[in-house]
Scaffold this motif. Structure first.
Motif, mmCIF file in Angstrom:
data_model
loop_
_atom_site.group_PDB
_atom_site.id
_atom_site.type_symbol
_atom_site.label_atom_id
_atom_site.label_comp_id
_atom_site.label_asym_id
_atom_site.label_seq_id
_atom_site.Cartn_x
_atom_site.Cartn_y
_atom_site.Cartn_z
ATOM 1 N N ALA A 210 36.517 -1.011 -12.193
ATOM 2 C CA ALA A 210 36.316 -0.418 -11.328
ATOM 3 C C ALA A 210 34.666 -1.871 -10.516
ATOM 4 C CB ALA A 210 34.704 0.194 -11.464
ATOM 5 N N ALA A 211 34.119 -1.025 -9.603
ATOM 6 C CA ALA A 211 33.585 -2.454 -8.521
ATOM 7 C C ALA A 211 32.621 -1.377 -7.876
ATOM 8 C CB ALA A 211 34.472 -2.762 -7.552
ATOM 9 N N ILE A 212 31.050 -1.772 -6.970
ATOM 10 C CA ILE A 212 29.992 -0.973 -7.644
ATOM 11 C C ILE A 212 29.484 -2.385 -5.216
ATOM 12 C CG2 ILE A 212 28.024 -0.493 -7.475
ATOM 13 C CD1 ILE A 212 28.118 -0.286 -9.829
ATOM 14 N N ASP A 213 29.360 -1.845 -4.939
ATOM 15 C CA ASP A 213 28.814 -2.549 -3.489
ATOM 16 C C ASP A 213 27.274 -1.639 -3.887
ATOM 17 O OD1 ASP A 213 28.730 -3.808 -0.785
ATOM 18 O OD2 ASP A 213 28.309 -2.368 -0.241
ATOM 19 N N ILE A 214 26.315 -3.048 -4.233
ATOM 20 C CA ILE A 214 24.949 -3.326 -4.339
ATOM 21 C C ILE A 214 24.024 -2.375 -2.876
ATOM 22 C CG2 ILE A 214 23.187 -4.132 -5.137
ATOM 23 C CD1 ILE A 214 25.664 -3.004 -7.322
ATOM 24 N N GLY A 215 23.016 -2.076 -2.839
ATOM 25 C CA GLY A 215 22.420 -1.684 -1.835
ATOM 26 C C GLY A 215 21.008 -1.581 -2.776
ATOM 27 N N ALA A 216 20.554 -1.442 -1.395
ATOM 28 C CA ALA A 216 18.607 -0.557 -2.122
ATOM 29 C C ALA A 216 17.939 0.086 -2.429
ATOM 30 C CB ALA A 216 17.741 -1.701 0.053
ATOM 31 N N HIS B 176 21.994 6.336 -14.613
ATOM 32 C CA HIS B 176 22.326 6.569 -15.908
ATOM 33 C C HIS B 176 23.249 7.538 -15.177
ATOM 34 C CE1 HIS B 176 19.501 4.905 -18.314
ATOM 35 N NE2 HIS B 176 18.599 5.338 -17.856
ATOM 36 N N ARG B 177 23.789 8.206 -14.652
ATOM 37 C CA ARG B 177 24.345 9.350 -13.777
ATOM 38 C C ARG B 177 25.336 9.067 -13.689
ATOM 39 N NH1 ARG B 177 26.187 12.098 -9.048
ATOM 40 N NH2 ARG B 177 24.672 11.412 -8.123
ATOM 41 N N MET B 178 25.283 7.722 -12.823
ATOM 42 C CA MET B 178 26.531 6.141 -12.502
ATOM 43 C C MET B 178 27.267 6.186 -13.821
ATOM 44 S SD MET B 178 26.432 3.043 -11.094
ATOM 45 C CE MET B 178 25.183 2.877 -9.909
ATOM 46 N N ALA B 179 26.308 5.225 -15.214
ATOM 47 C CA ALA B 179 26.655 5.012 -16.286
ATOM 48 C C ALA B 179 27.800 6.274 -16.585
ATOM 49 C CB ALA B 179 25.700 4.237 -17.117
ATOM 50 N N TYR B 180 27.110 7.253 -16.783
ATOM 51 C CA TYR B 180 27.925 8.070 -17.559
ATOM 52 C C TYR B 180 29.296 8.722 -16.989
ATOM 53 C CZ TYR B 180 28.935 12.926 -19.583
ATOM 54 O OH TYR B 180 29.587 14.096 -20.103
ATOM 55 N N TRP B 181 29.593 8.636 -15.623
ATOM 56 C CA TRP B 181 30.452 8.498 -15.218
ATOM 57 C C TRP B 181 31.461 8.103 -14.983
ATOM 58 C CZ3 TRP B 181 32.235 6.855 -9.975
ATOM 59 C CH2 TRP B 181 33.538 7.775 -9.168
ATOM 60 N N LEU B 182 31.721 6.443 -14.265
ATOM 61 C CA LEU B 182 32.439 5.376 -15.121
ATOM 62 C C LEU B 182 32.806 5.750 -16.886
ATOM 63 C CD1 LEU B 182 30.366 3.021 -13.547
ATOM 64 C CD2 LEU B 182 32.558 3.925 -12.630
ATOM 65 N N SER B 183 31.536 6.186 -18.197
ATOM 66 C CA SER B 183 32.286 6.338 -19.031
ATOM 67 C C SER B 183 33.100 6.605 -19.173
ATOM 68 C CB SER B 183 31.491 6.500 -20.093
ATOM 69 O OG SER B 183 30.033 4.800 -20.089
ATOM 70 N N ALA B 184 33.360 8.364 -18.518
ATOM 71 C CA ALA B 184 34.394 9.592 -18.638
ATOM 72 C C ALA B 184 35.104 9.208 -18.299
ATOM 73 C CB ALA B 184 33.470 10.497 -17.978
ATOM 74 N N LEU B 185 35.799 8.216 -16.995
ATOM 75 C CA LEU B 185 36.592 7.635 -16.181
ATOM 76 C C LEU B 185 37.597 7.281 -17.525
ATOM 77 C CD1 LEU B 185 36.066 8.232 -12.746
ATOM 78 C CD2 LEU B 185 37.135 9.821 -13.898
ATOM 79 N N GLY B 186 36.781 6.477 -18.205
ATOM 80 C CA GLY B 186 37.901 5.399 -19.280
ATOM 81 C C GLY B 186 37.575 3.693 -18.500
ATOM 82 N N ILE B 187 36.940 4.136 -17.741
ATOM 83 C CA ILE B 187 36.150 2.532 -16.814
ATOM 84 C C ILE B 187 35.945 1.314 -18.105
ATOM 85 C CG2 ILE B 187 35.562 0.851 -14.810
ATOM 86 C CD1 ILE B 187 37.087 2.760 -14.214
ATOM 87 N N THR B 188 36.276 0.488 -18.193
ATOM 88 C CA THR B 188 36.211 -0.739 -19.276
ATOM 89 C C THR B 188 35.164 -1.858 -19.085
ATOM 90 O OG1 THR B 188 37.666 -1.567 -19.013
ATOM 91 C CG2 THR B 188 38.056 0.211 -20.807
ATOM 92 N N THR B 189 35.820 -2.448 -17.706
ATOM 93 C CA THR B 189 35.070 -3.648 -17.320
ATOM 94 C C THR B 189 34.770 -2.703 -15.224
ATOM 95 O OG1 THR B 189 35.091 -6.189 -15.705
ATOM 96 C CG2 THR B 189 37.434 -4.335 -15.634
ATOM 97 N N VAL B 190 33.689 -3.940 -14.655
ATOM 98 C CA VAL B 190 32.516 -3.518 -13.443
ATOM 99 C C VAL B 190 32.230 -4.635 -13.474
ATOM 100 C CG1 VAL B 190 30.455 -1.919 -12.556
ATOM 101 C CG2 VAL B 190 31.908 -0.995 -14.788
ATOM 102 N N ALA B 191 32.639 -4.845 -11.924
ATOM 103 C CA ALA B 191 32.341 -5.855 -10.846
ATOM 104 C C ALA B 191 31.048 -5.398 -10.090
ATOM 105 C CB ALA B 191 33.213 -6.842 -10.495
ATOM 106 N N MET B 192 30.283 -6.145 -9.634
ATOM 107 C CA MET B 192 29.102 -6.253 -8.513
ATOM 108 C C MET B 192 29.105 -7.669 -8.020
ATOM 109 S SD MET B 192 25.654 -5.031 -10.696
ATOM 110 C CE MET B 192 26.728 -4.192 -11.724
#
Length: 583
Positions: free
Chosen positions: A18-24, A51-67
């Motif tokens: 997964a990937a995240i576009d970071i904003g303010a 924390h909700r983002m982390a739970y959603w990514l873990s529920a989808l089985g995501i193993t690595t995240v880039a930002m």
């Protein structure tokens, strides 16, 4: 009929990326479209949403995240996802900026997710949690020191307004003498004699000089500005002390987690305390953490060793080789080639604090009589000081890497060893070039060079040689080979003869006249006696020195003695100088 070329997709290496576009204020998250019906989600920057983002990514089985490393907004996202058990990489925005089409937050997230899934993103270095905390404390401490330095300038400015030249007669306004006098001035003490008696015993300025410097125009508004600057300086000094306590606690925890080193702690090379260093001894703790004493490397003191460990950590296997490490520090030459032509080899700019500290260490070690110092001086004379600083900083970084990665012990061979090795390399190059032209170089037996070690007049002889050959060879090359300074040569060349040198010239003229009248037979004793009869009383050694420099040598008759053993006249003993026996 037009033929359409089929687009060839890159192989997927990270299917659960997964990937995240970071904003303010919000973050856009992109996941593979095969995992859910809505692969794009937007989360607010609040902690609950993270924390909700982390739970959603873990529920989808995501193993690595880039930002991307956008400002400092990525730090809380990184820490929350790391605590959730996800592998998080922070990539440089420069490597992922070629987004096709119009730019938007959604397209940035999708493009970043695609690159990460294909394994085209490199993770930036991020130390462990304890090392990251140590780094944060040290960076905060340096920020406080910068603020305190600004208020030192404010104190100097207030003193200048009152025409008090305290900062001109003492080396440091914040030293023992300076702070005592400044605090007394704020406490409405105006008697210059009383202020001058506050001088520390180690201060080089005398009481009279300090007393004259403290006769000024004391205006209340300038005294108030001085008081404000001093209070702010004291405040930041207290903040620095609190940072030191936190740094000591972190180092103690890291030392408790590290195994005991096999070798004992060596003796320190220098016992002087570095300015702005922490107020406790870091060498035993760093020796326990790293298993080696980094301060044995020339140029690395206790504080620089602490900064290197806080920025790079203790495990340097993240960099496959020393070349990768120096490239990360932006201390290696650039490599831009197009069409087989080198476009640029300039070292790229970087805001890495480690590189800045290593450059300062290179400037310091360049003044030492070590192999690194000889290397710095050789490059400074050939390429300039800027490139010499970068090259020497790179050598120190390589020594640090080899010590931390492989446990290599650093032993300085010395400047003489380095100069000898450099001379051997130059001689070999000259021999190869001479062989290409059909010549052969041979060494002159008994030659030790123009400037001999321990020769009293070697430096002057070197300067004379440079003056005679300055139209043939560069001054920098001759100064490096003769081990003399160019500034010293220019000063010698422009300097008028001293009174003693002028007397030597007059005396040498008289010596030459006496030597000529004797038809080149008088030596030092006879010339000295002749000068004494003429009323010129000088030392015998002075006459001998002037004659040696001028190449004047007397002629002495050989002394013949009776050789009783051989019953003939000859030299003492039965050597080859004896005459044959009569028949």
């Amino acid at each position: 009929m037009s033929r359409r070329s089929k687009a060839v997709d890159l192989p997927i290496l990270n299917a659960r990326a997964a990937a995240i576009d970071i904003g303010a204020r919000f973050h856009v998250v992109a996941v593979p479209s095969e995992l859910c019906t809505e692969p794009l989600q937007t989360f607010q920057a609040f902690t609950r949403d993270l924390h909700r983002m982390a739970y959603w990514l873990s529920a989808l089985g995501i193993t690595t995240v880039a930002m991307e490393s956008t400002g400092v907004y990525w730090i809380p996202v990184y820490e929350v996802l790391e605590d959730a058990g996800l592998e998080v990489i922070v990539t440089n925005a420069r490597e992922a900026r070629a987004v096709p089409g119009r730019k938007s937050d959604i397209k940035d997230a999708q493009w970043l997710q695609r690159l990460h899934a294909c394994g085209l993103l490199r993770a930036s270095f991020r130390p462990g949690r304890e090392i990251a905390a140590l780094r944060a404390y040290l960076r905060l401490r340096e920020r406080h020191l910068d603020y305190a330095a600004a208020h030192i300038q404010h104190m100097q400015k207030a003193l200048t307004f009152m025409n008090l030249h305290l900062h001109h007669v003492v080396s440091d306004v914040t030293g023992a003498t300076g702070l005592r006098i400044v605090r007394a001035i704020i406490a409405v003490e105006r008697d210059t004699k009383v202020l001058a008696r506050m001088r520390d015993l180690r201060c080089k300025a005398t009481h009279e000089v300090i007393e004259a410097a403290l006769q000024g125009n004391y205006q209340p508004e300038h005294v108030f500005a001085l008081q404000q600057a001093l209070e702010l300086y004291d405040f930041y000094q207290r903040q620095v002390e609190q940072c030191d306590r936190q740094i000591e606690q972190v180092l103690t925890r890291l030392a408790a987690q590290s195994p005991a080193p096999t070798a004992p702690l060596p003796k320190p090379r220098h016992r002087t305390k570095q300015p702005n260093a922490v107020d406790f001894d870091t060498r035993p703790l760093l020796h326990q953490i790293t298993g080696t004493d980094l301060t044995q490397i020339h140029g690395i003191g206790p504080y620089l060793a602490l900064r290197l460990v806080s920025e790079c950590g203790t495990d340097l296997s993240r960099w496959p080789s020393a070349k990768h490490f120096t490239s990360w520090l932006s201390l290696s030459p650039g490599f831009k080639i197009s069409g087989g032509k080198v476009l640029s080899s300039r070292t790229r700019r970087s805001s890495n604090p480690v590189a800045a500290h290593l450059r300062l260490a290179a400037v310091t070690v360049g003044r030492t009589d070590t192999a690194l110092g000889a290397f710095y001086r050789r490059l400074a004379g050939r390429l300039g000081k800027a490139k010499a600083v970068t090259a020497t900083a790179r050598k120190i970084a390589v020594l640090f890497y080899n010590t931390m990665r492989y446990g290599a012990d650093y032993k300085d061979p010395g400047a003489d060893y380095y100069e000898a090795a450099y001379r051997d390399r130059v001689v070999k190059q000259l021999q190869r070039r001479a062989a290409n032209f059909g010549f052969r170089l041979e060494a002159i037996e008994g030659s030790r060079g123009l400037v001999r070690p321990g020769d009293r007049n070697g430096t002057r002889q070197g300067f004379e040689f440079m003056k005679a050959n300055q139209d043939t060879w560069p001054l920098a090359t001759m100064a490096r080979l003769l081990k003399v300074s160019r500034s010293g040569f220019h000063a010698w060349n422009q300097r008028r003869p001293s009174a003693h040198a002028q007397q030597d010239m007059d005396l040498l003229a008289r010596i030459r006249a006496i030597y000529a009248r004797s038809h080149g037979t008088y030596g030092m004793p006879r010339i000295h006696a002749t000068l004494a009869r003429q009323g010129i009383h000088v030392g015998r050694k002075r006459v001998a020195r002037l004659m040696l420099e001028a190449g004047l040598r007397g002629v002495s008759r050989r002394r013949w003695v009776k050789n009783h053993a051989a019953s003939t006249w000859g030299t003492t003993g039965s050597g080859s100088g004896a005459a044959p026996l009569p028949s």
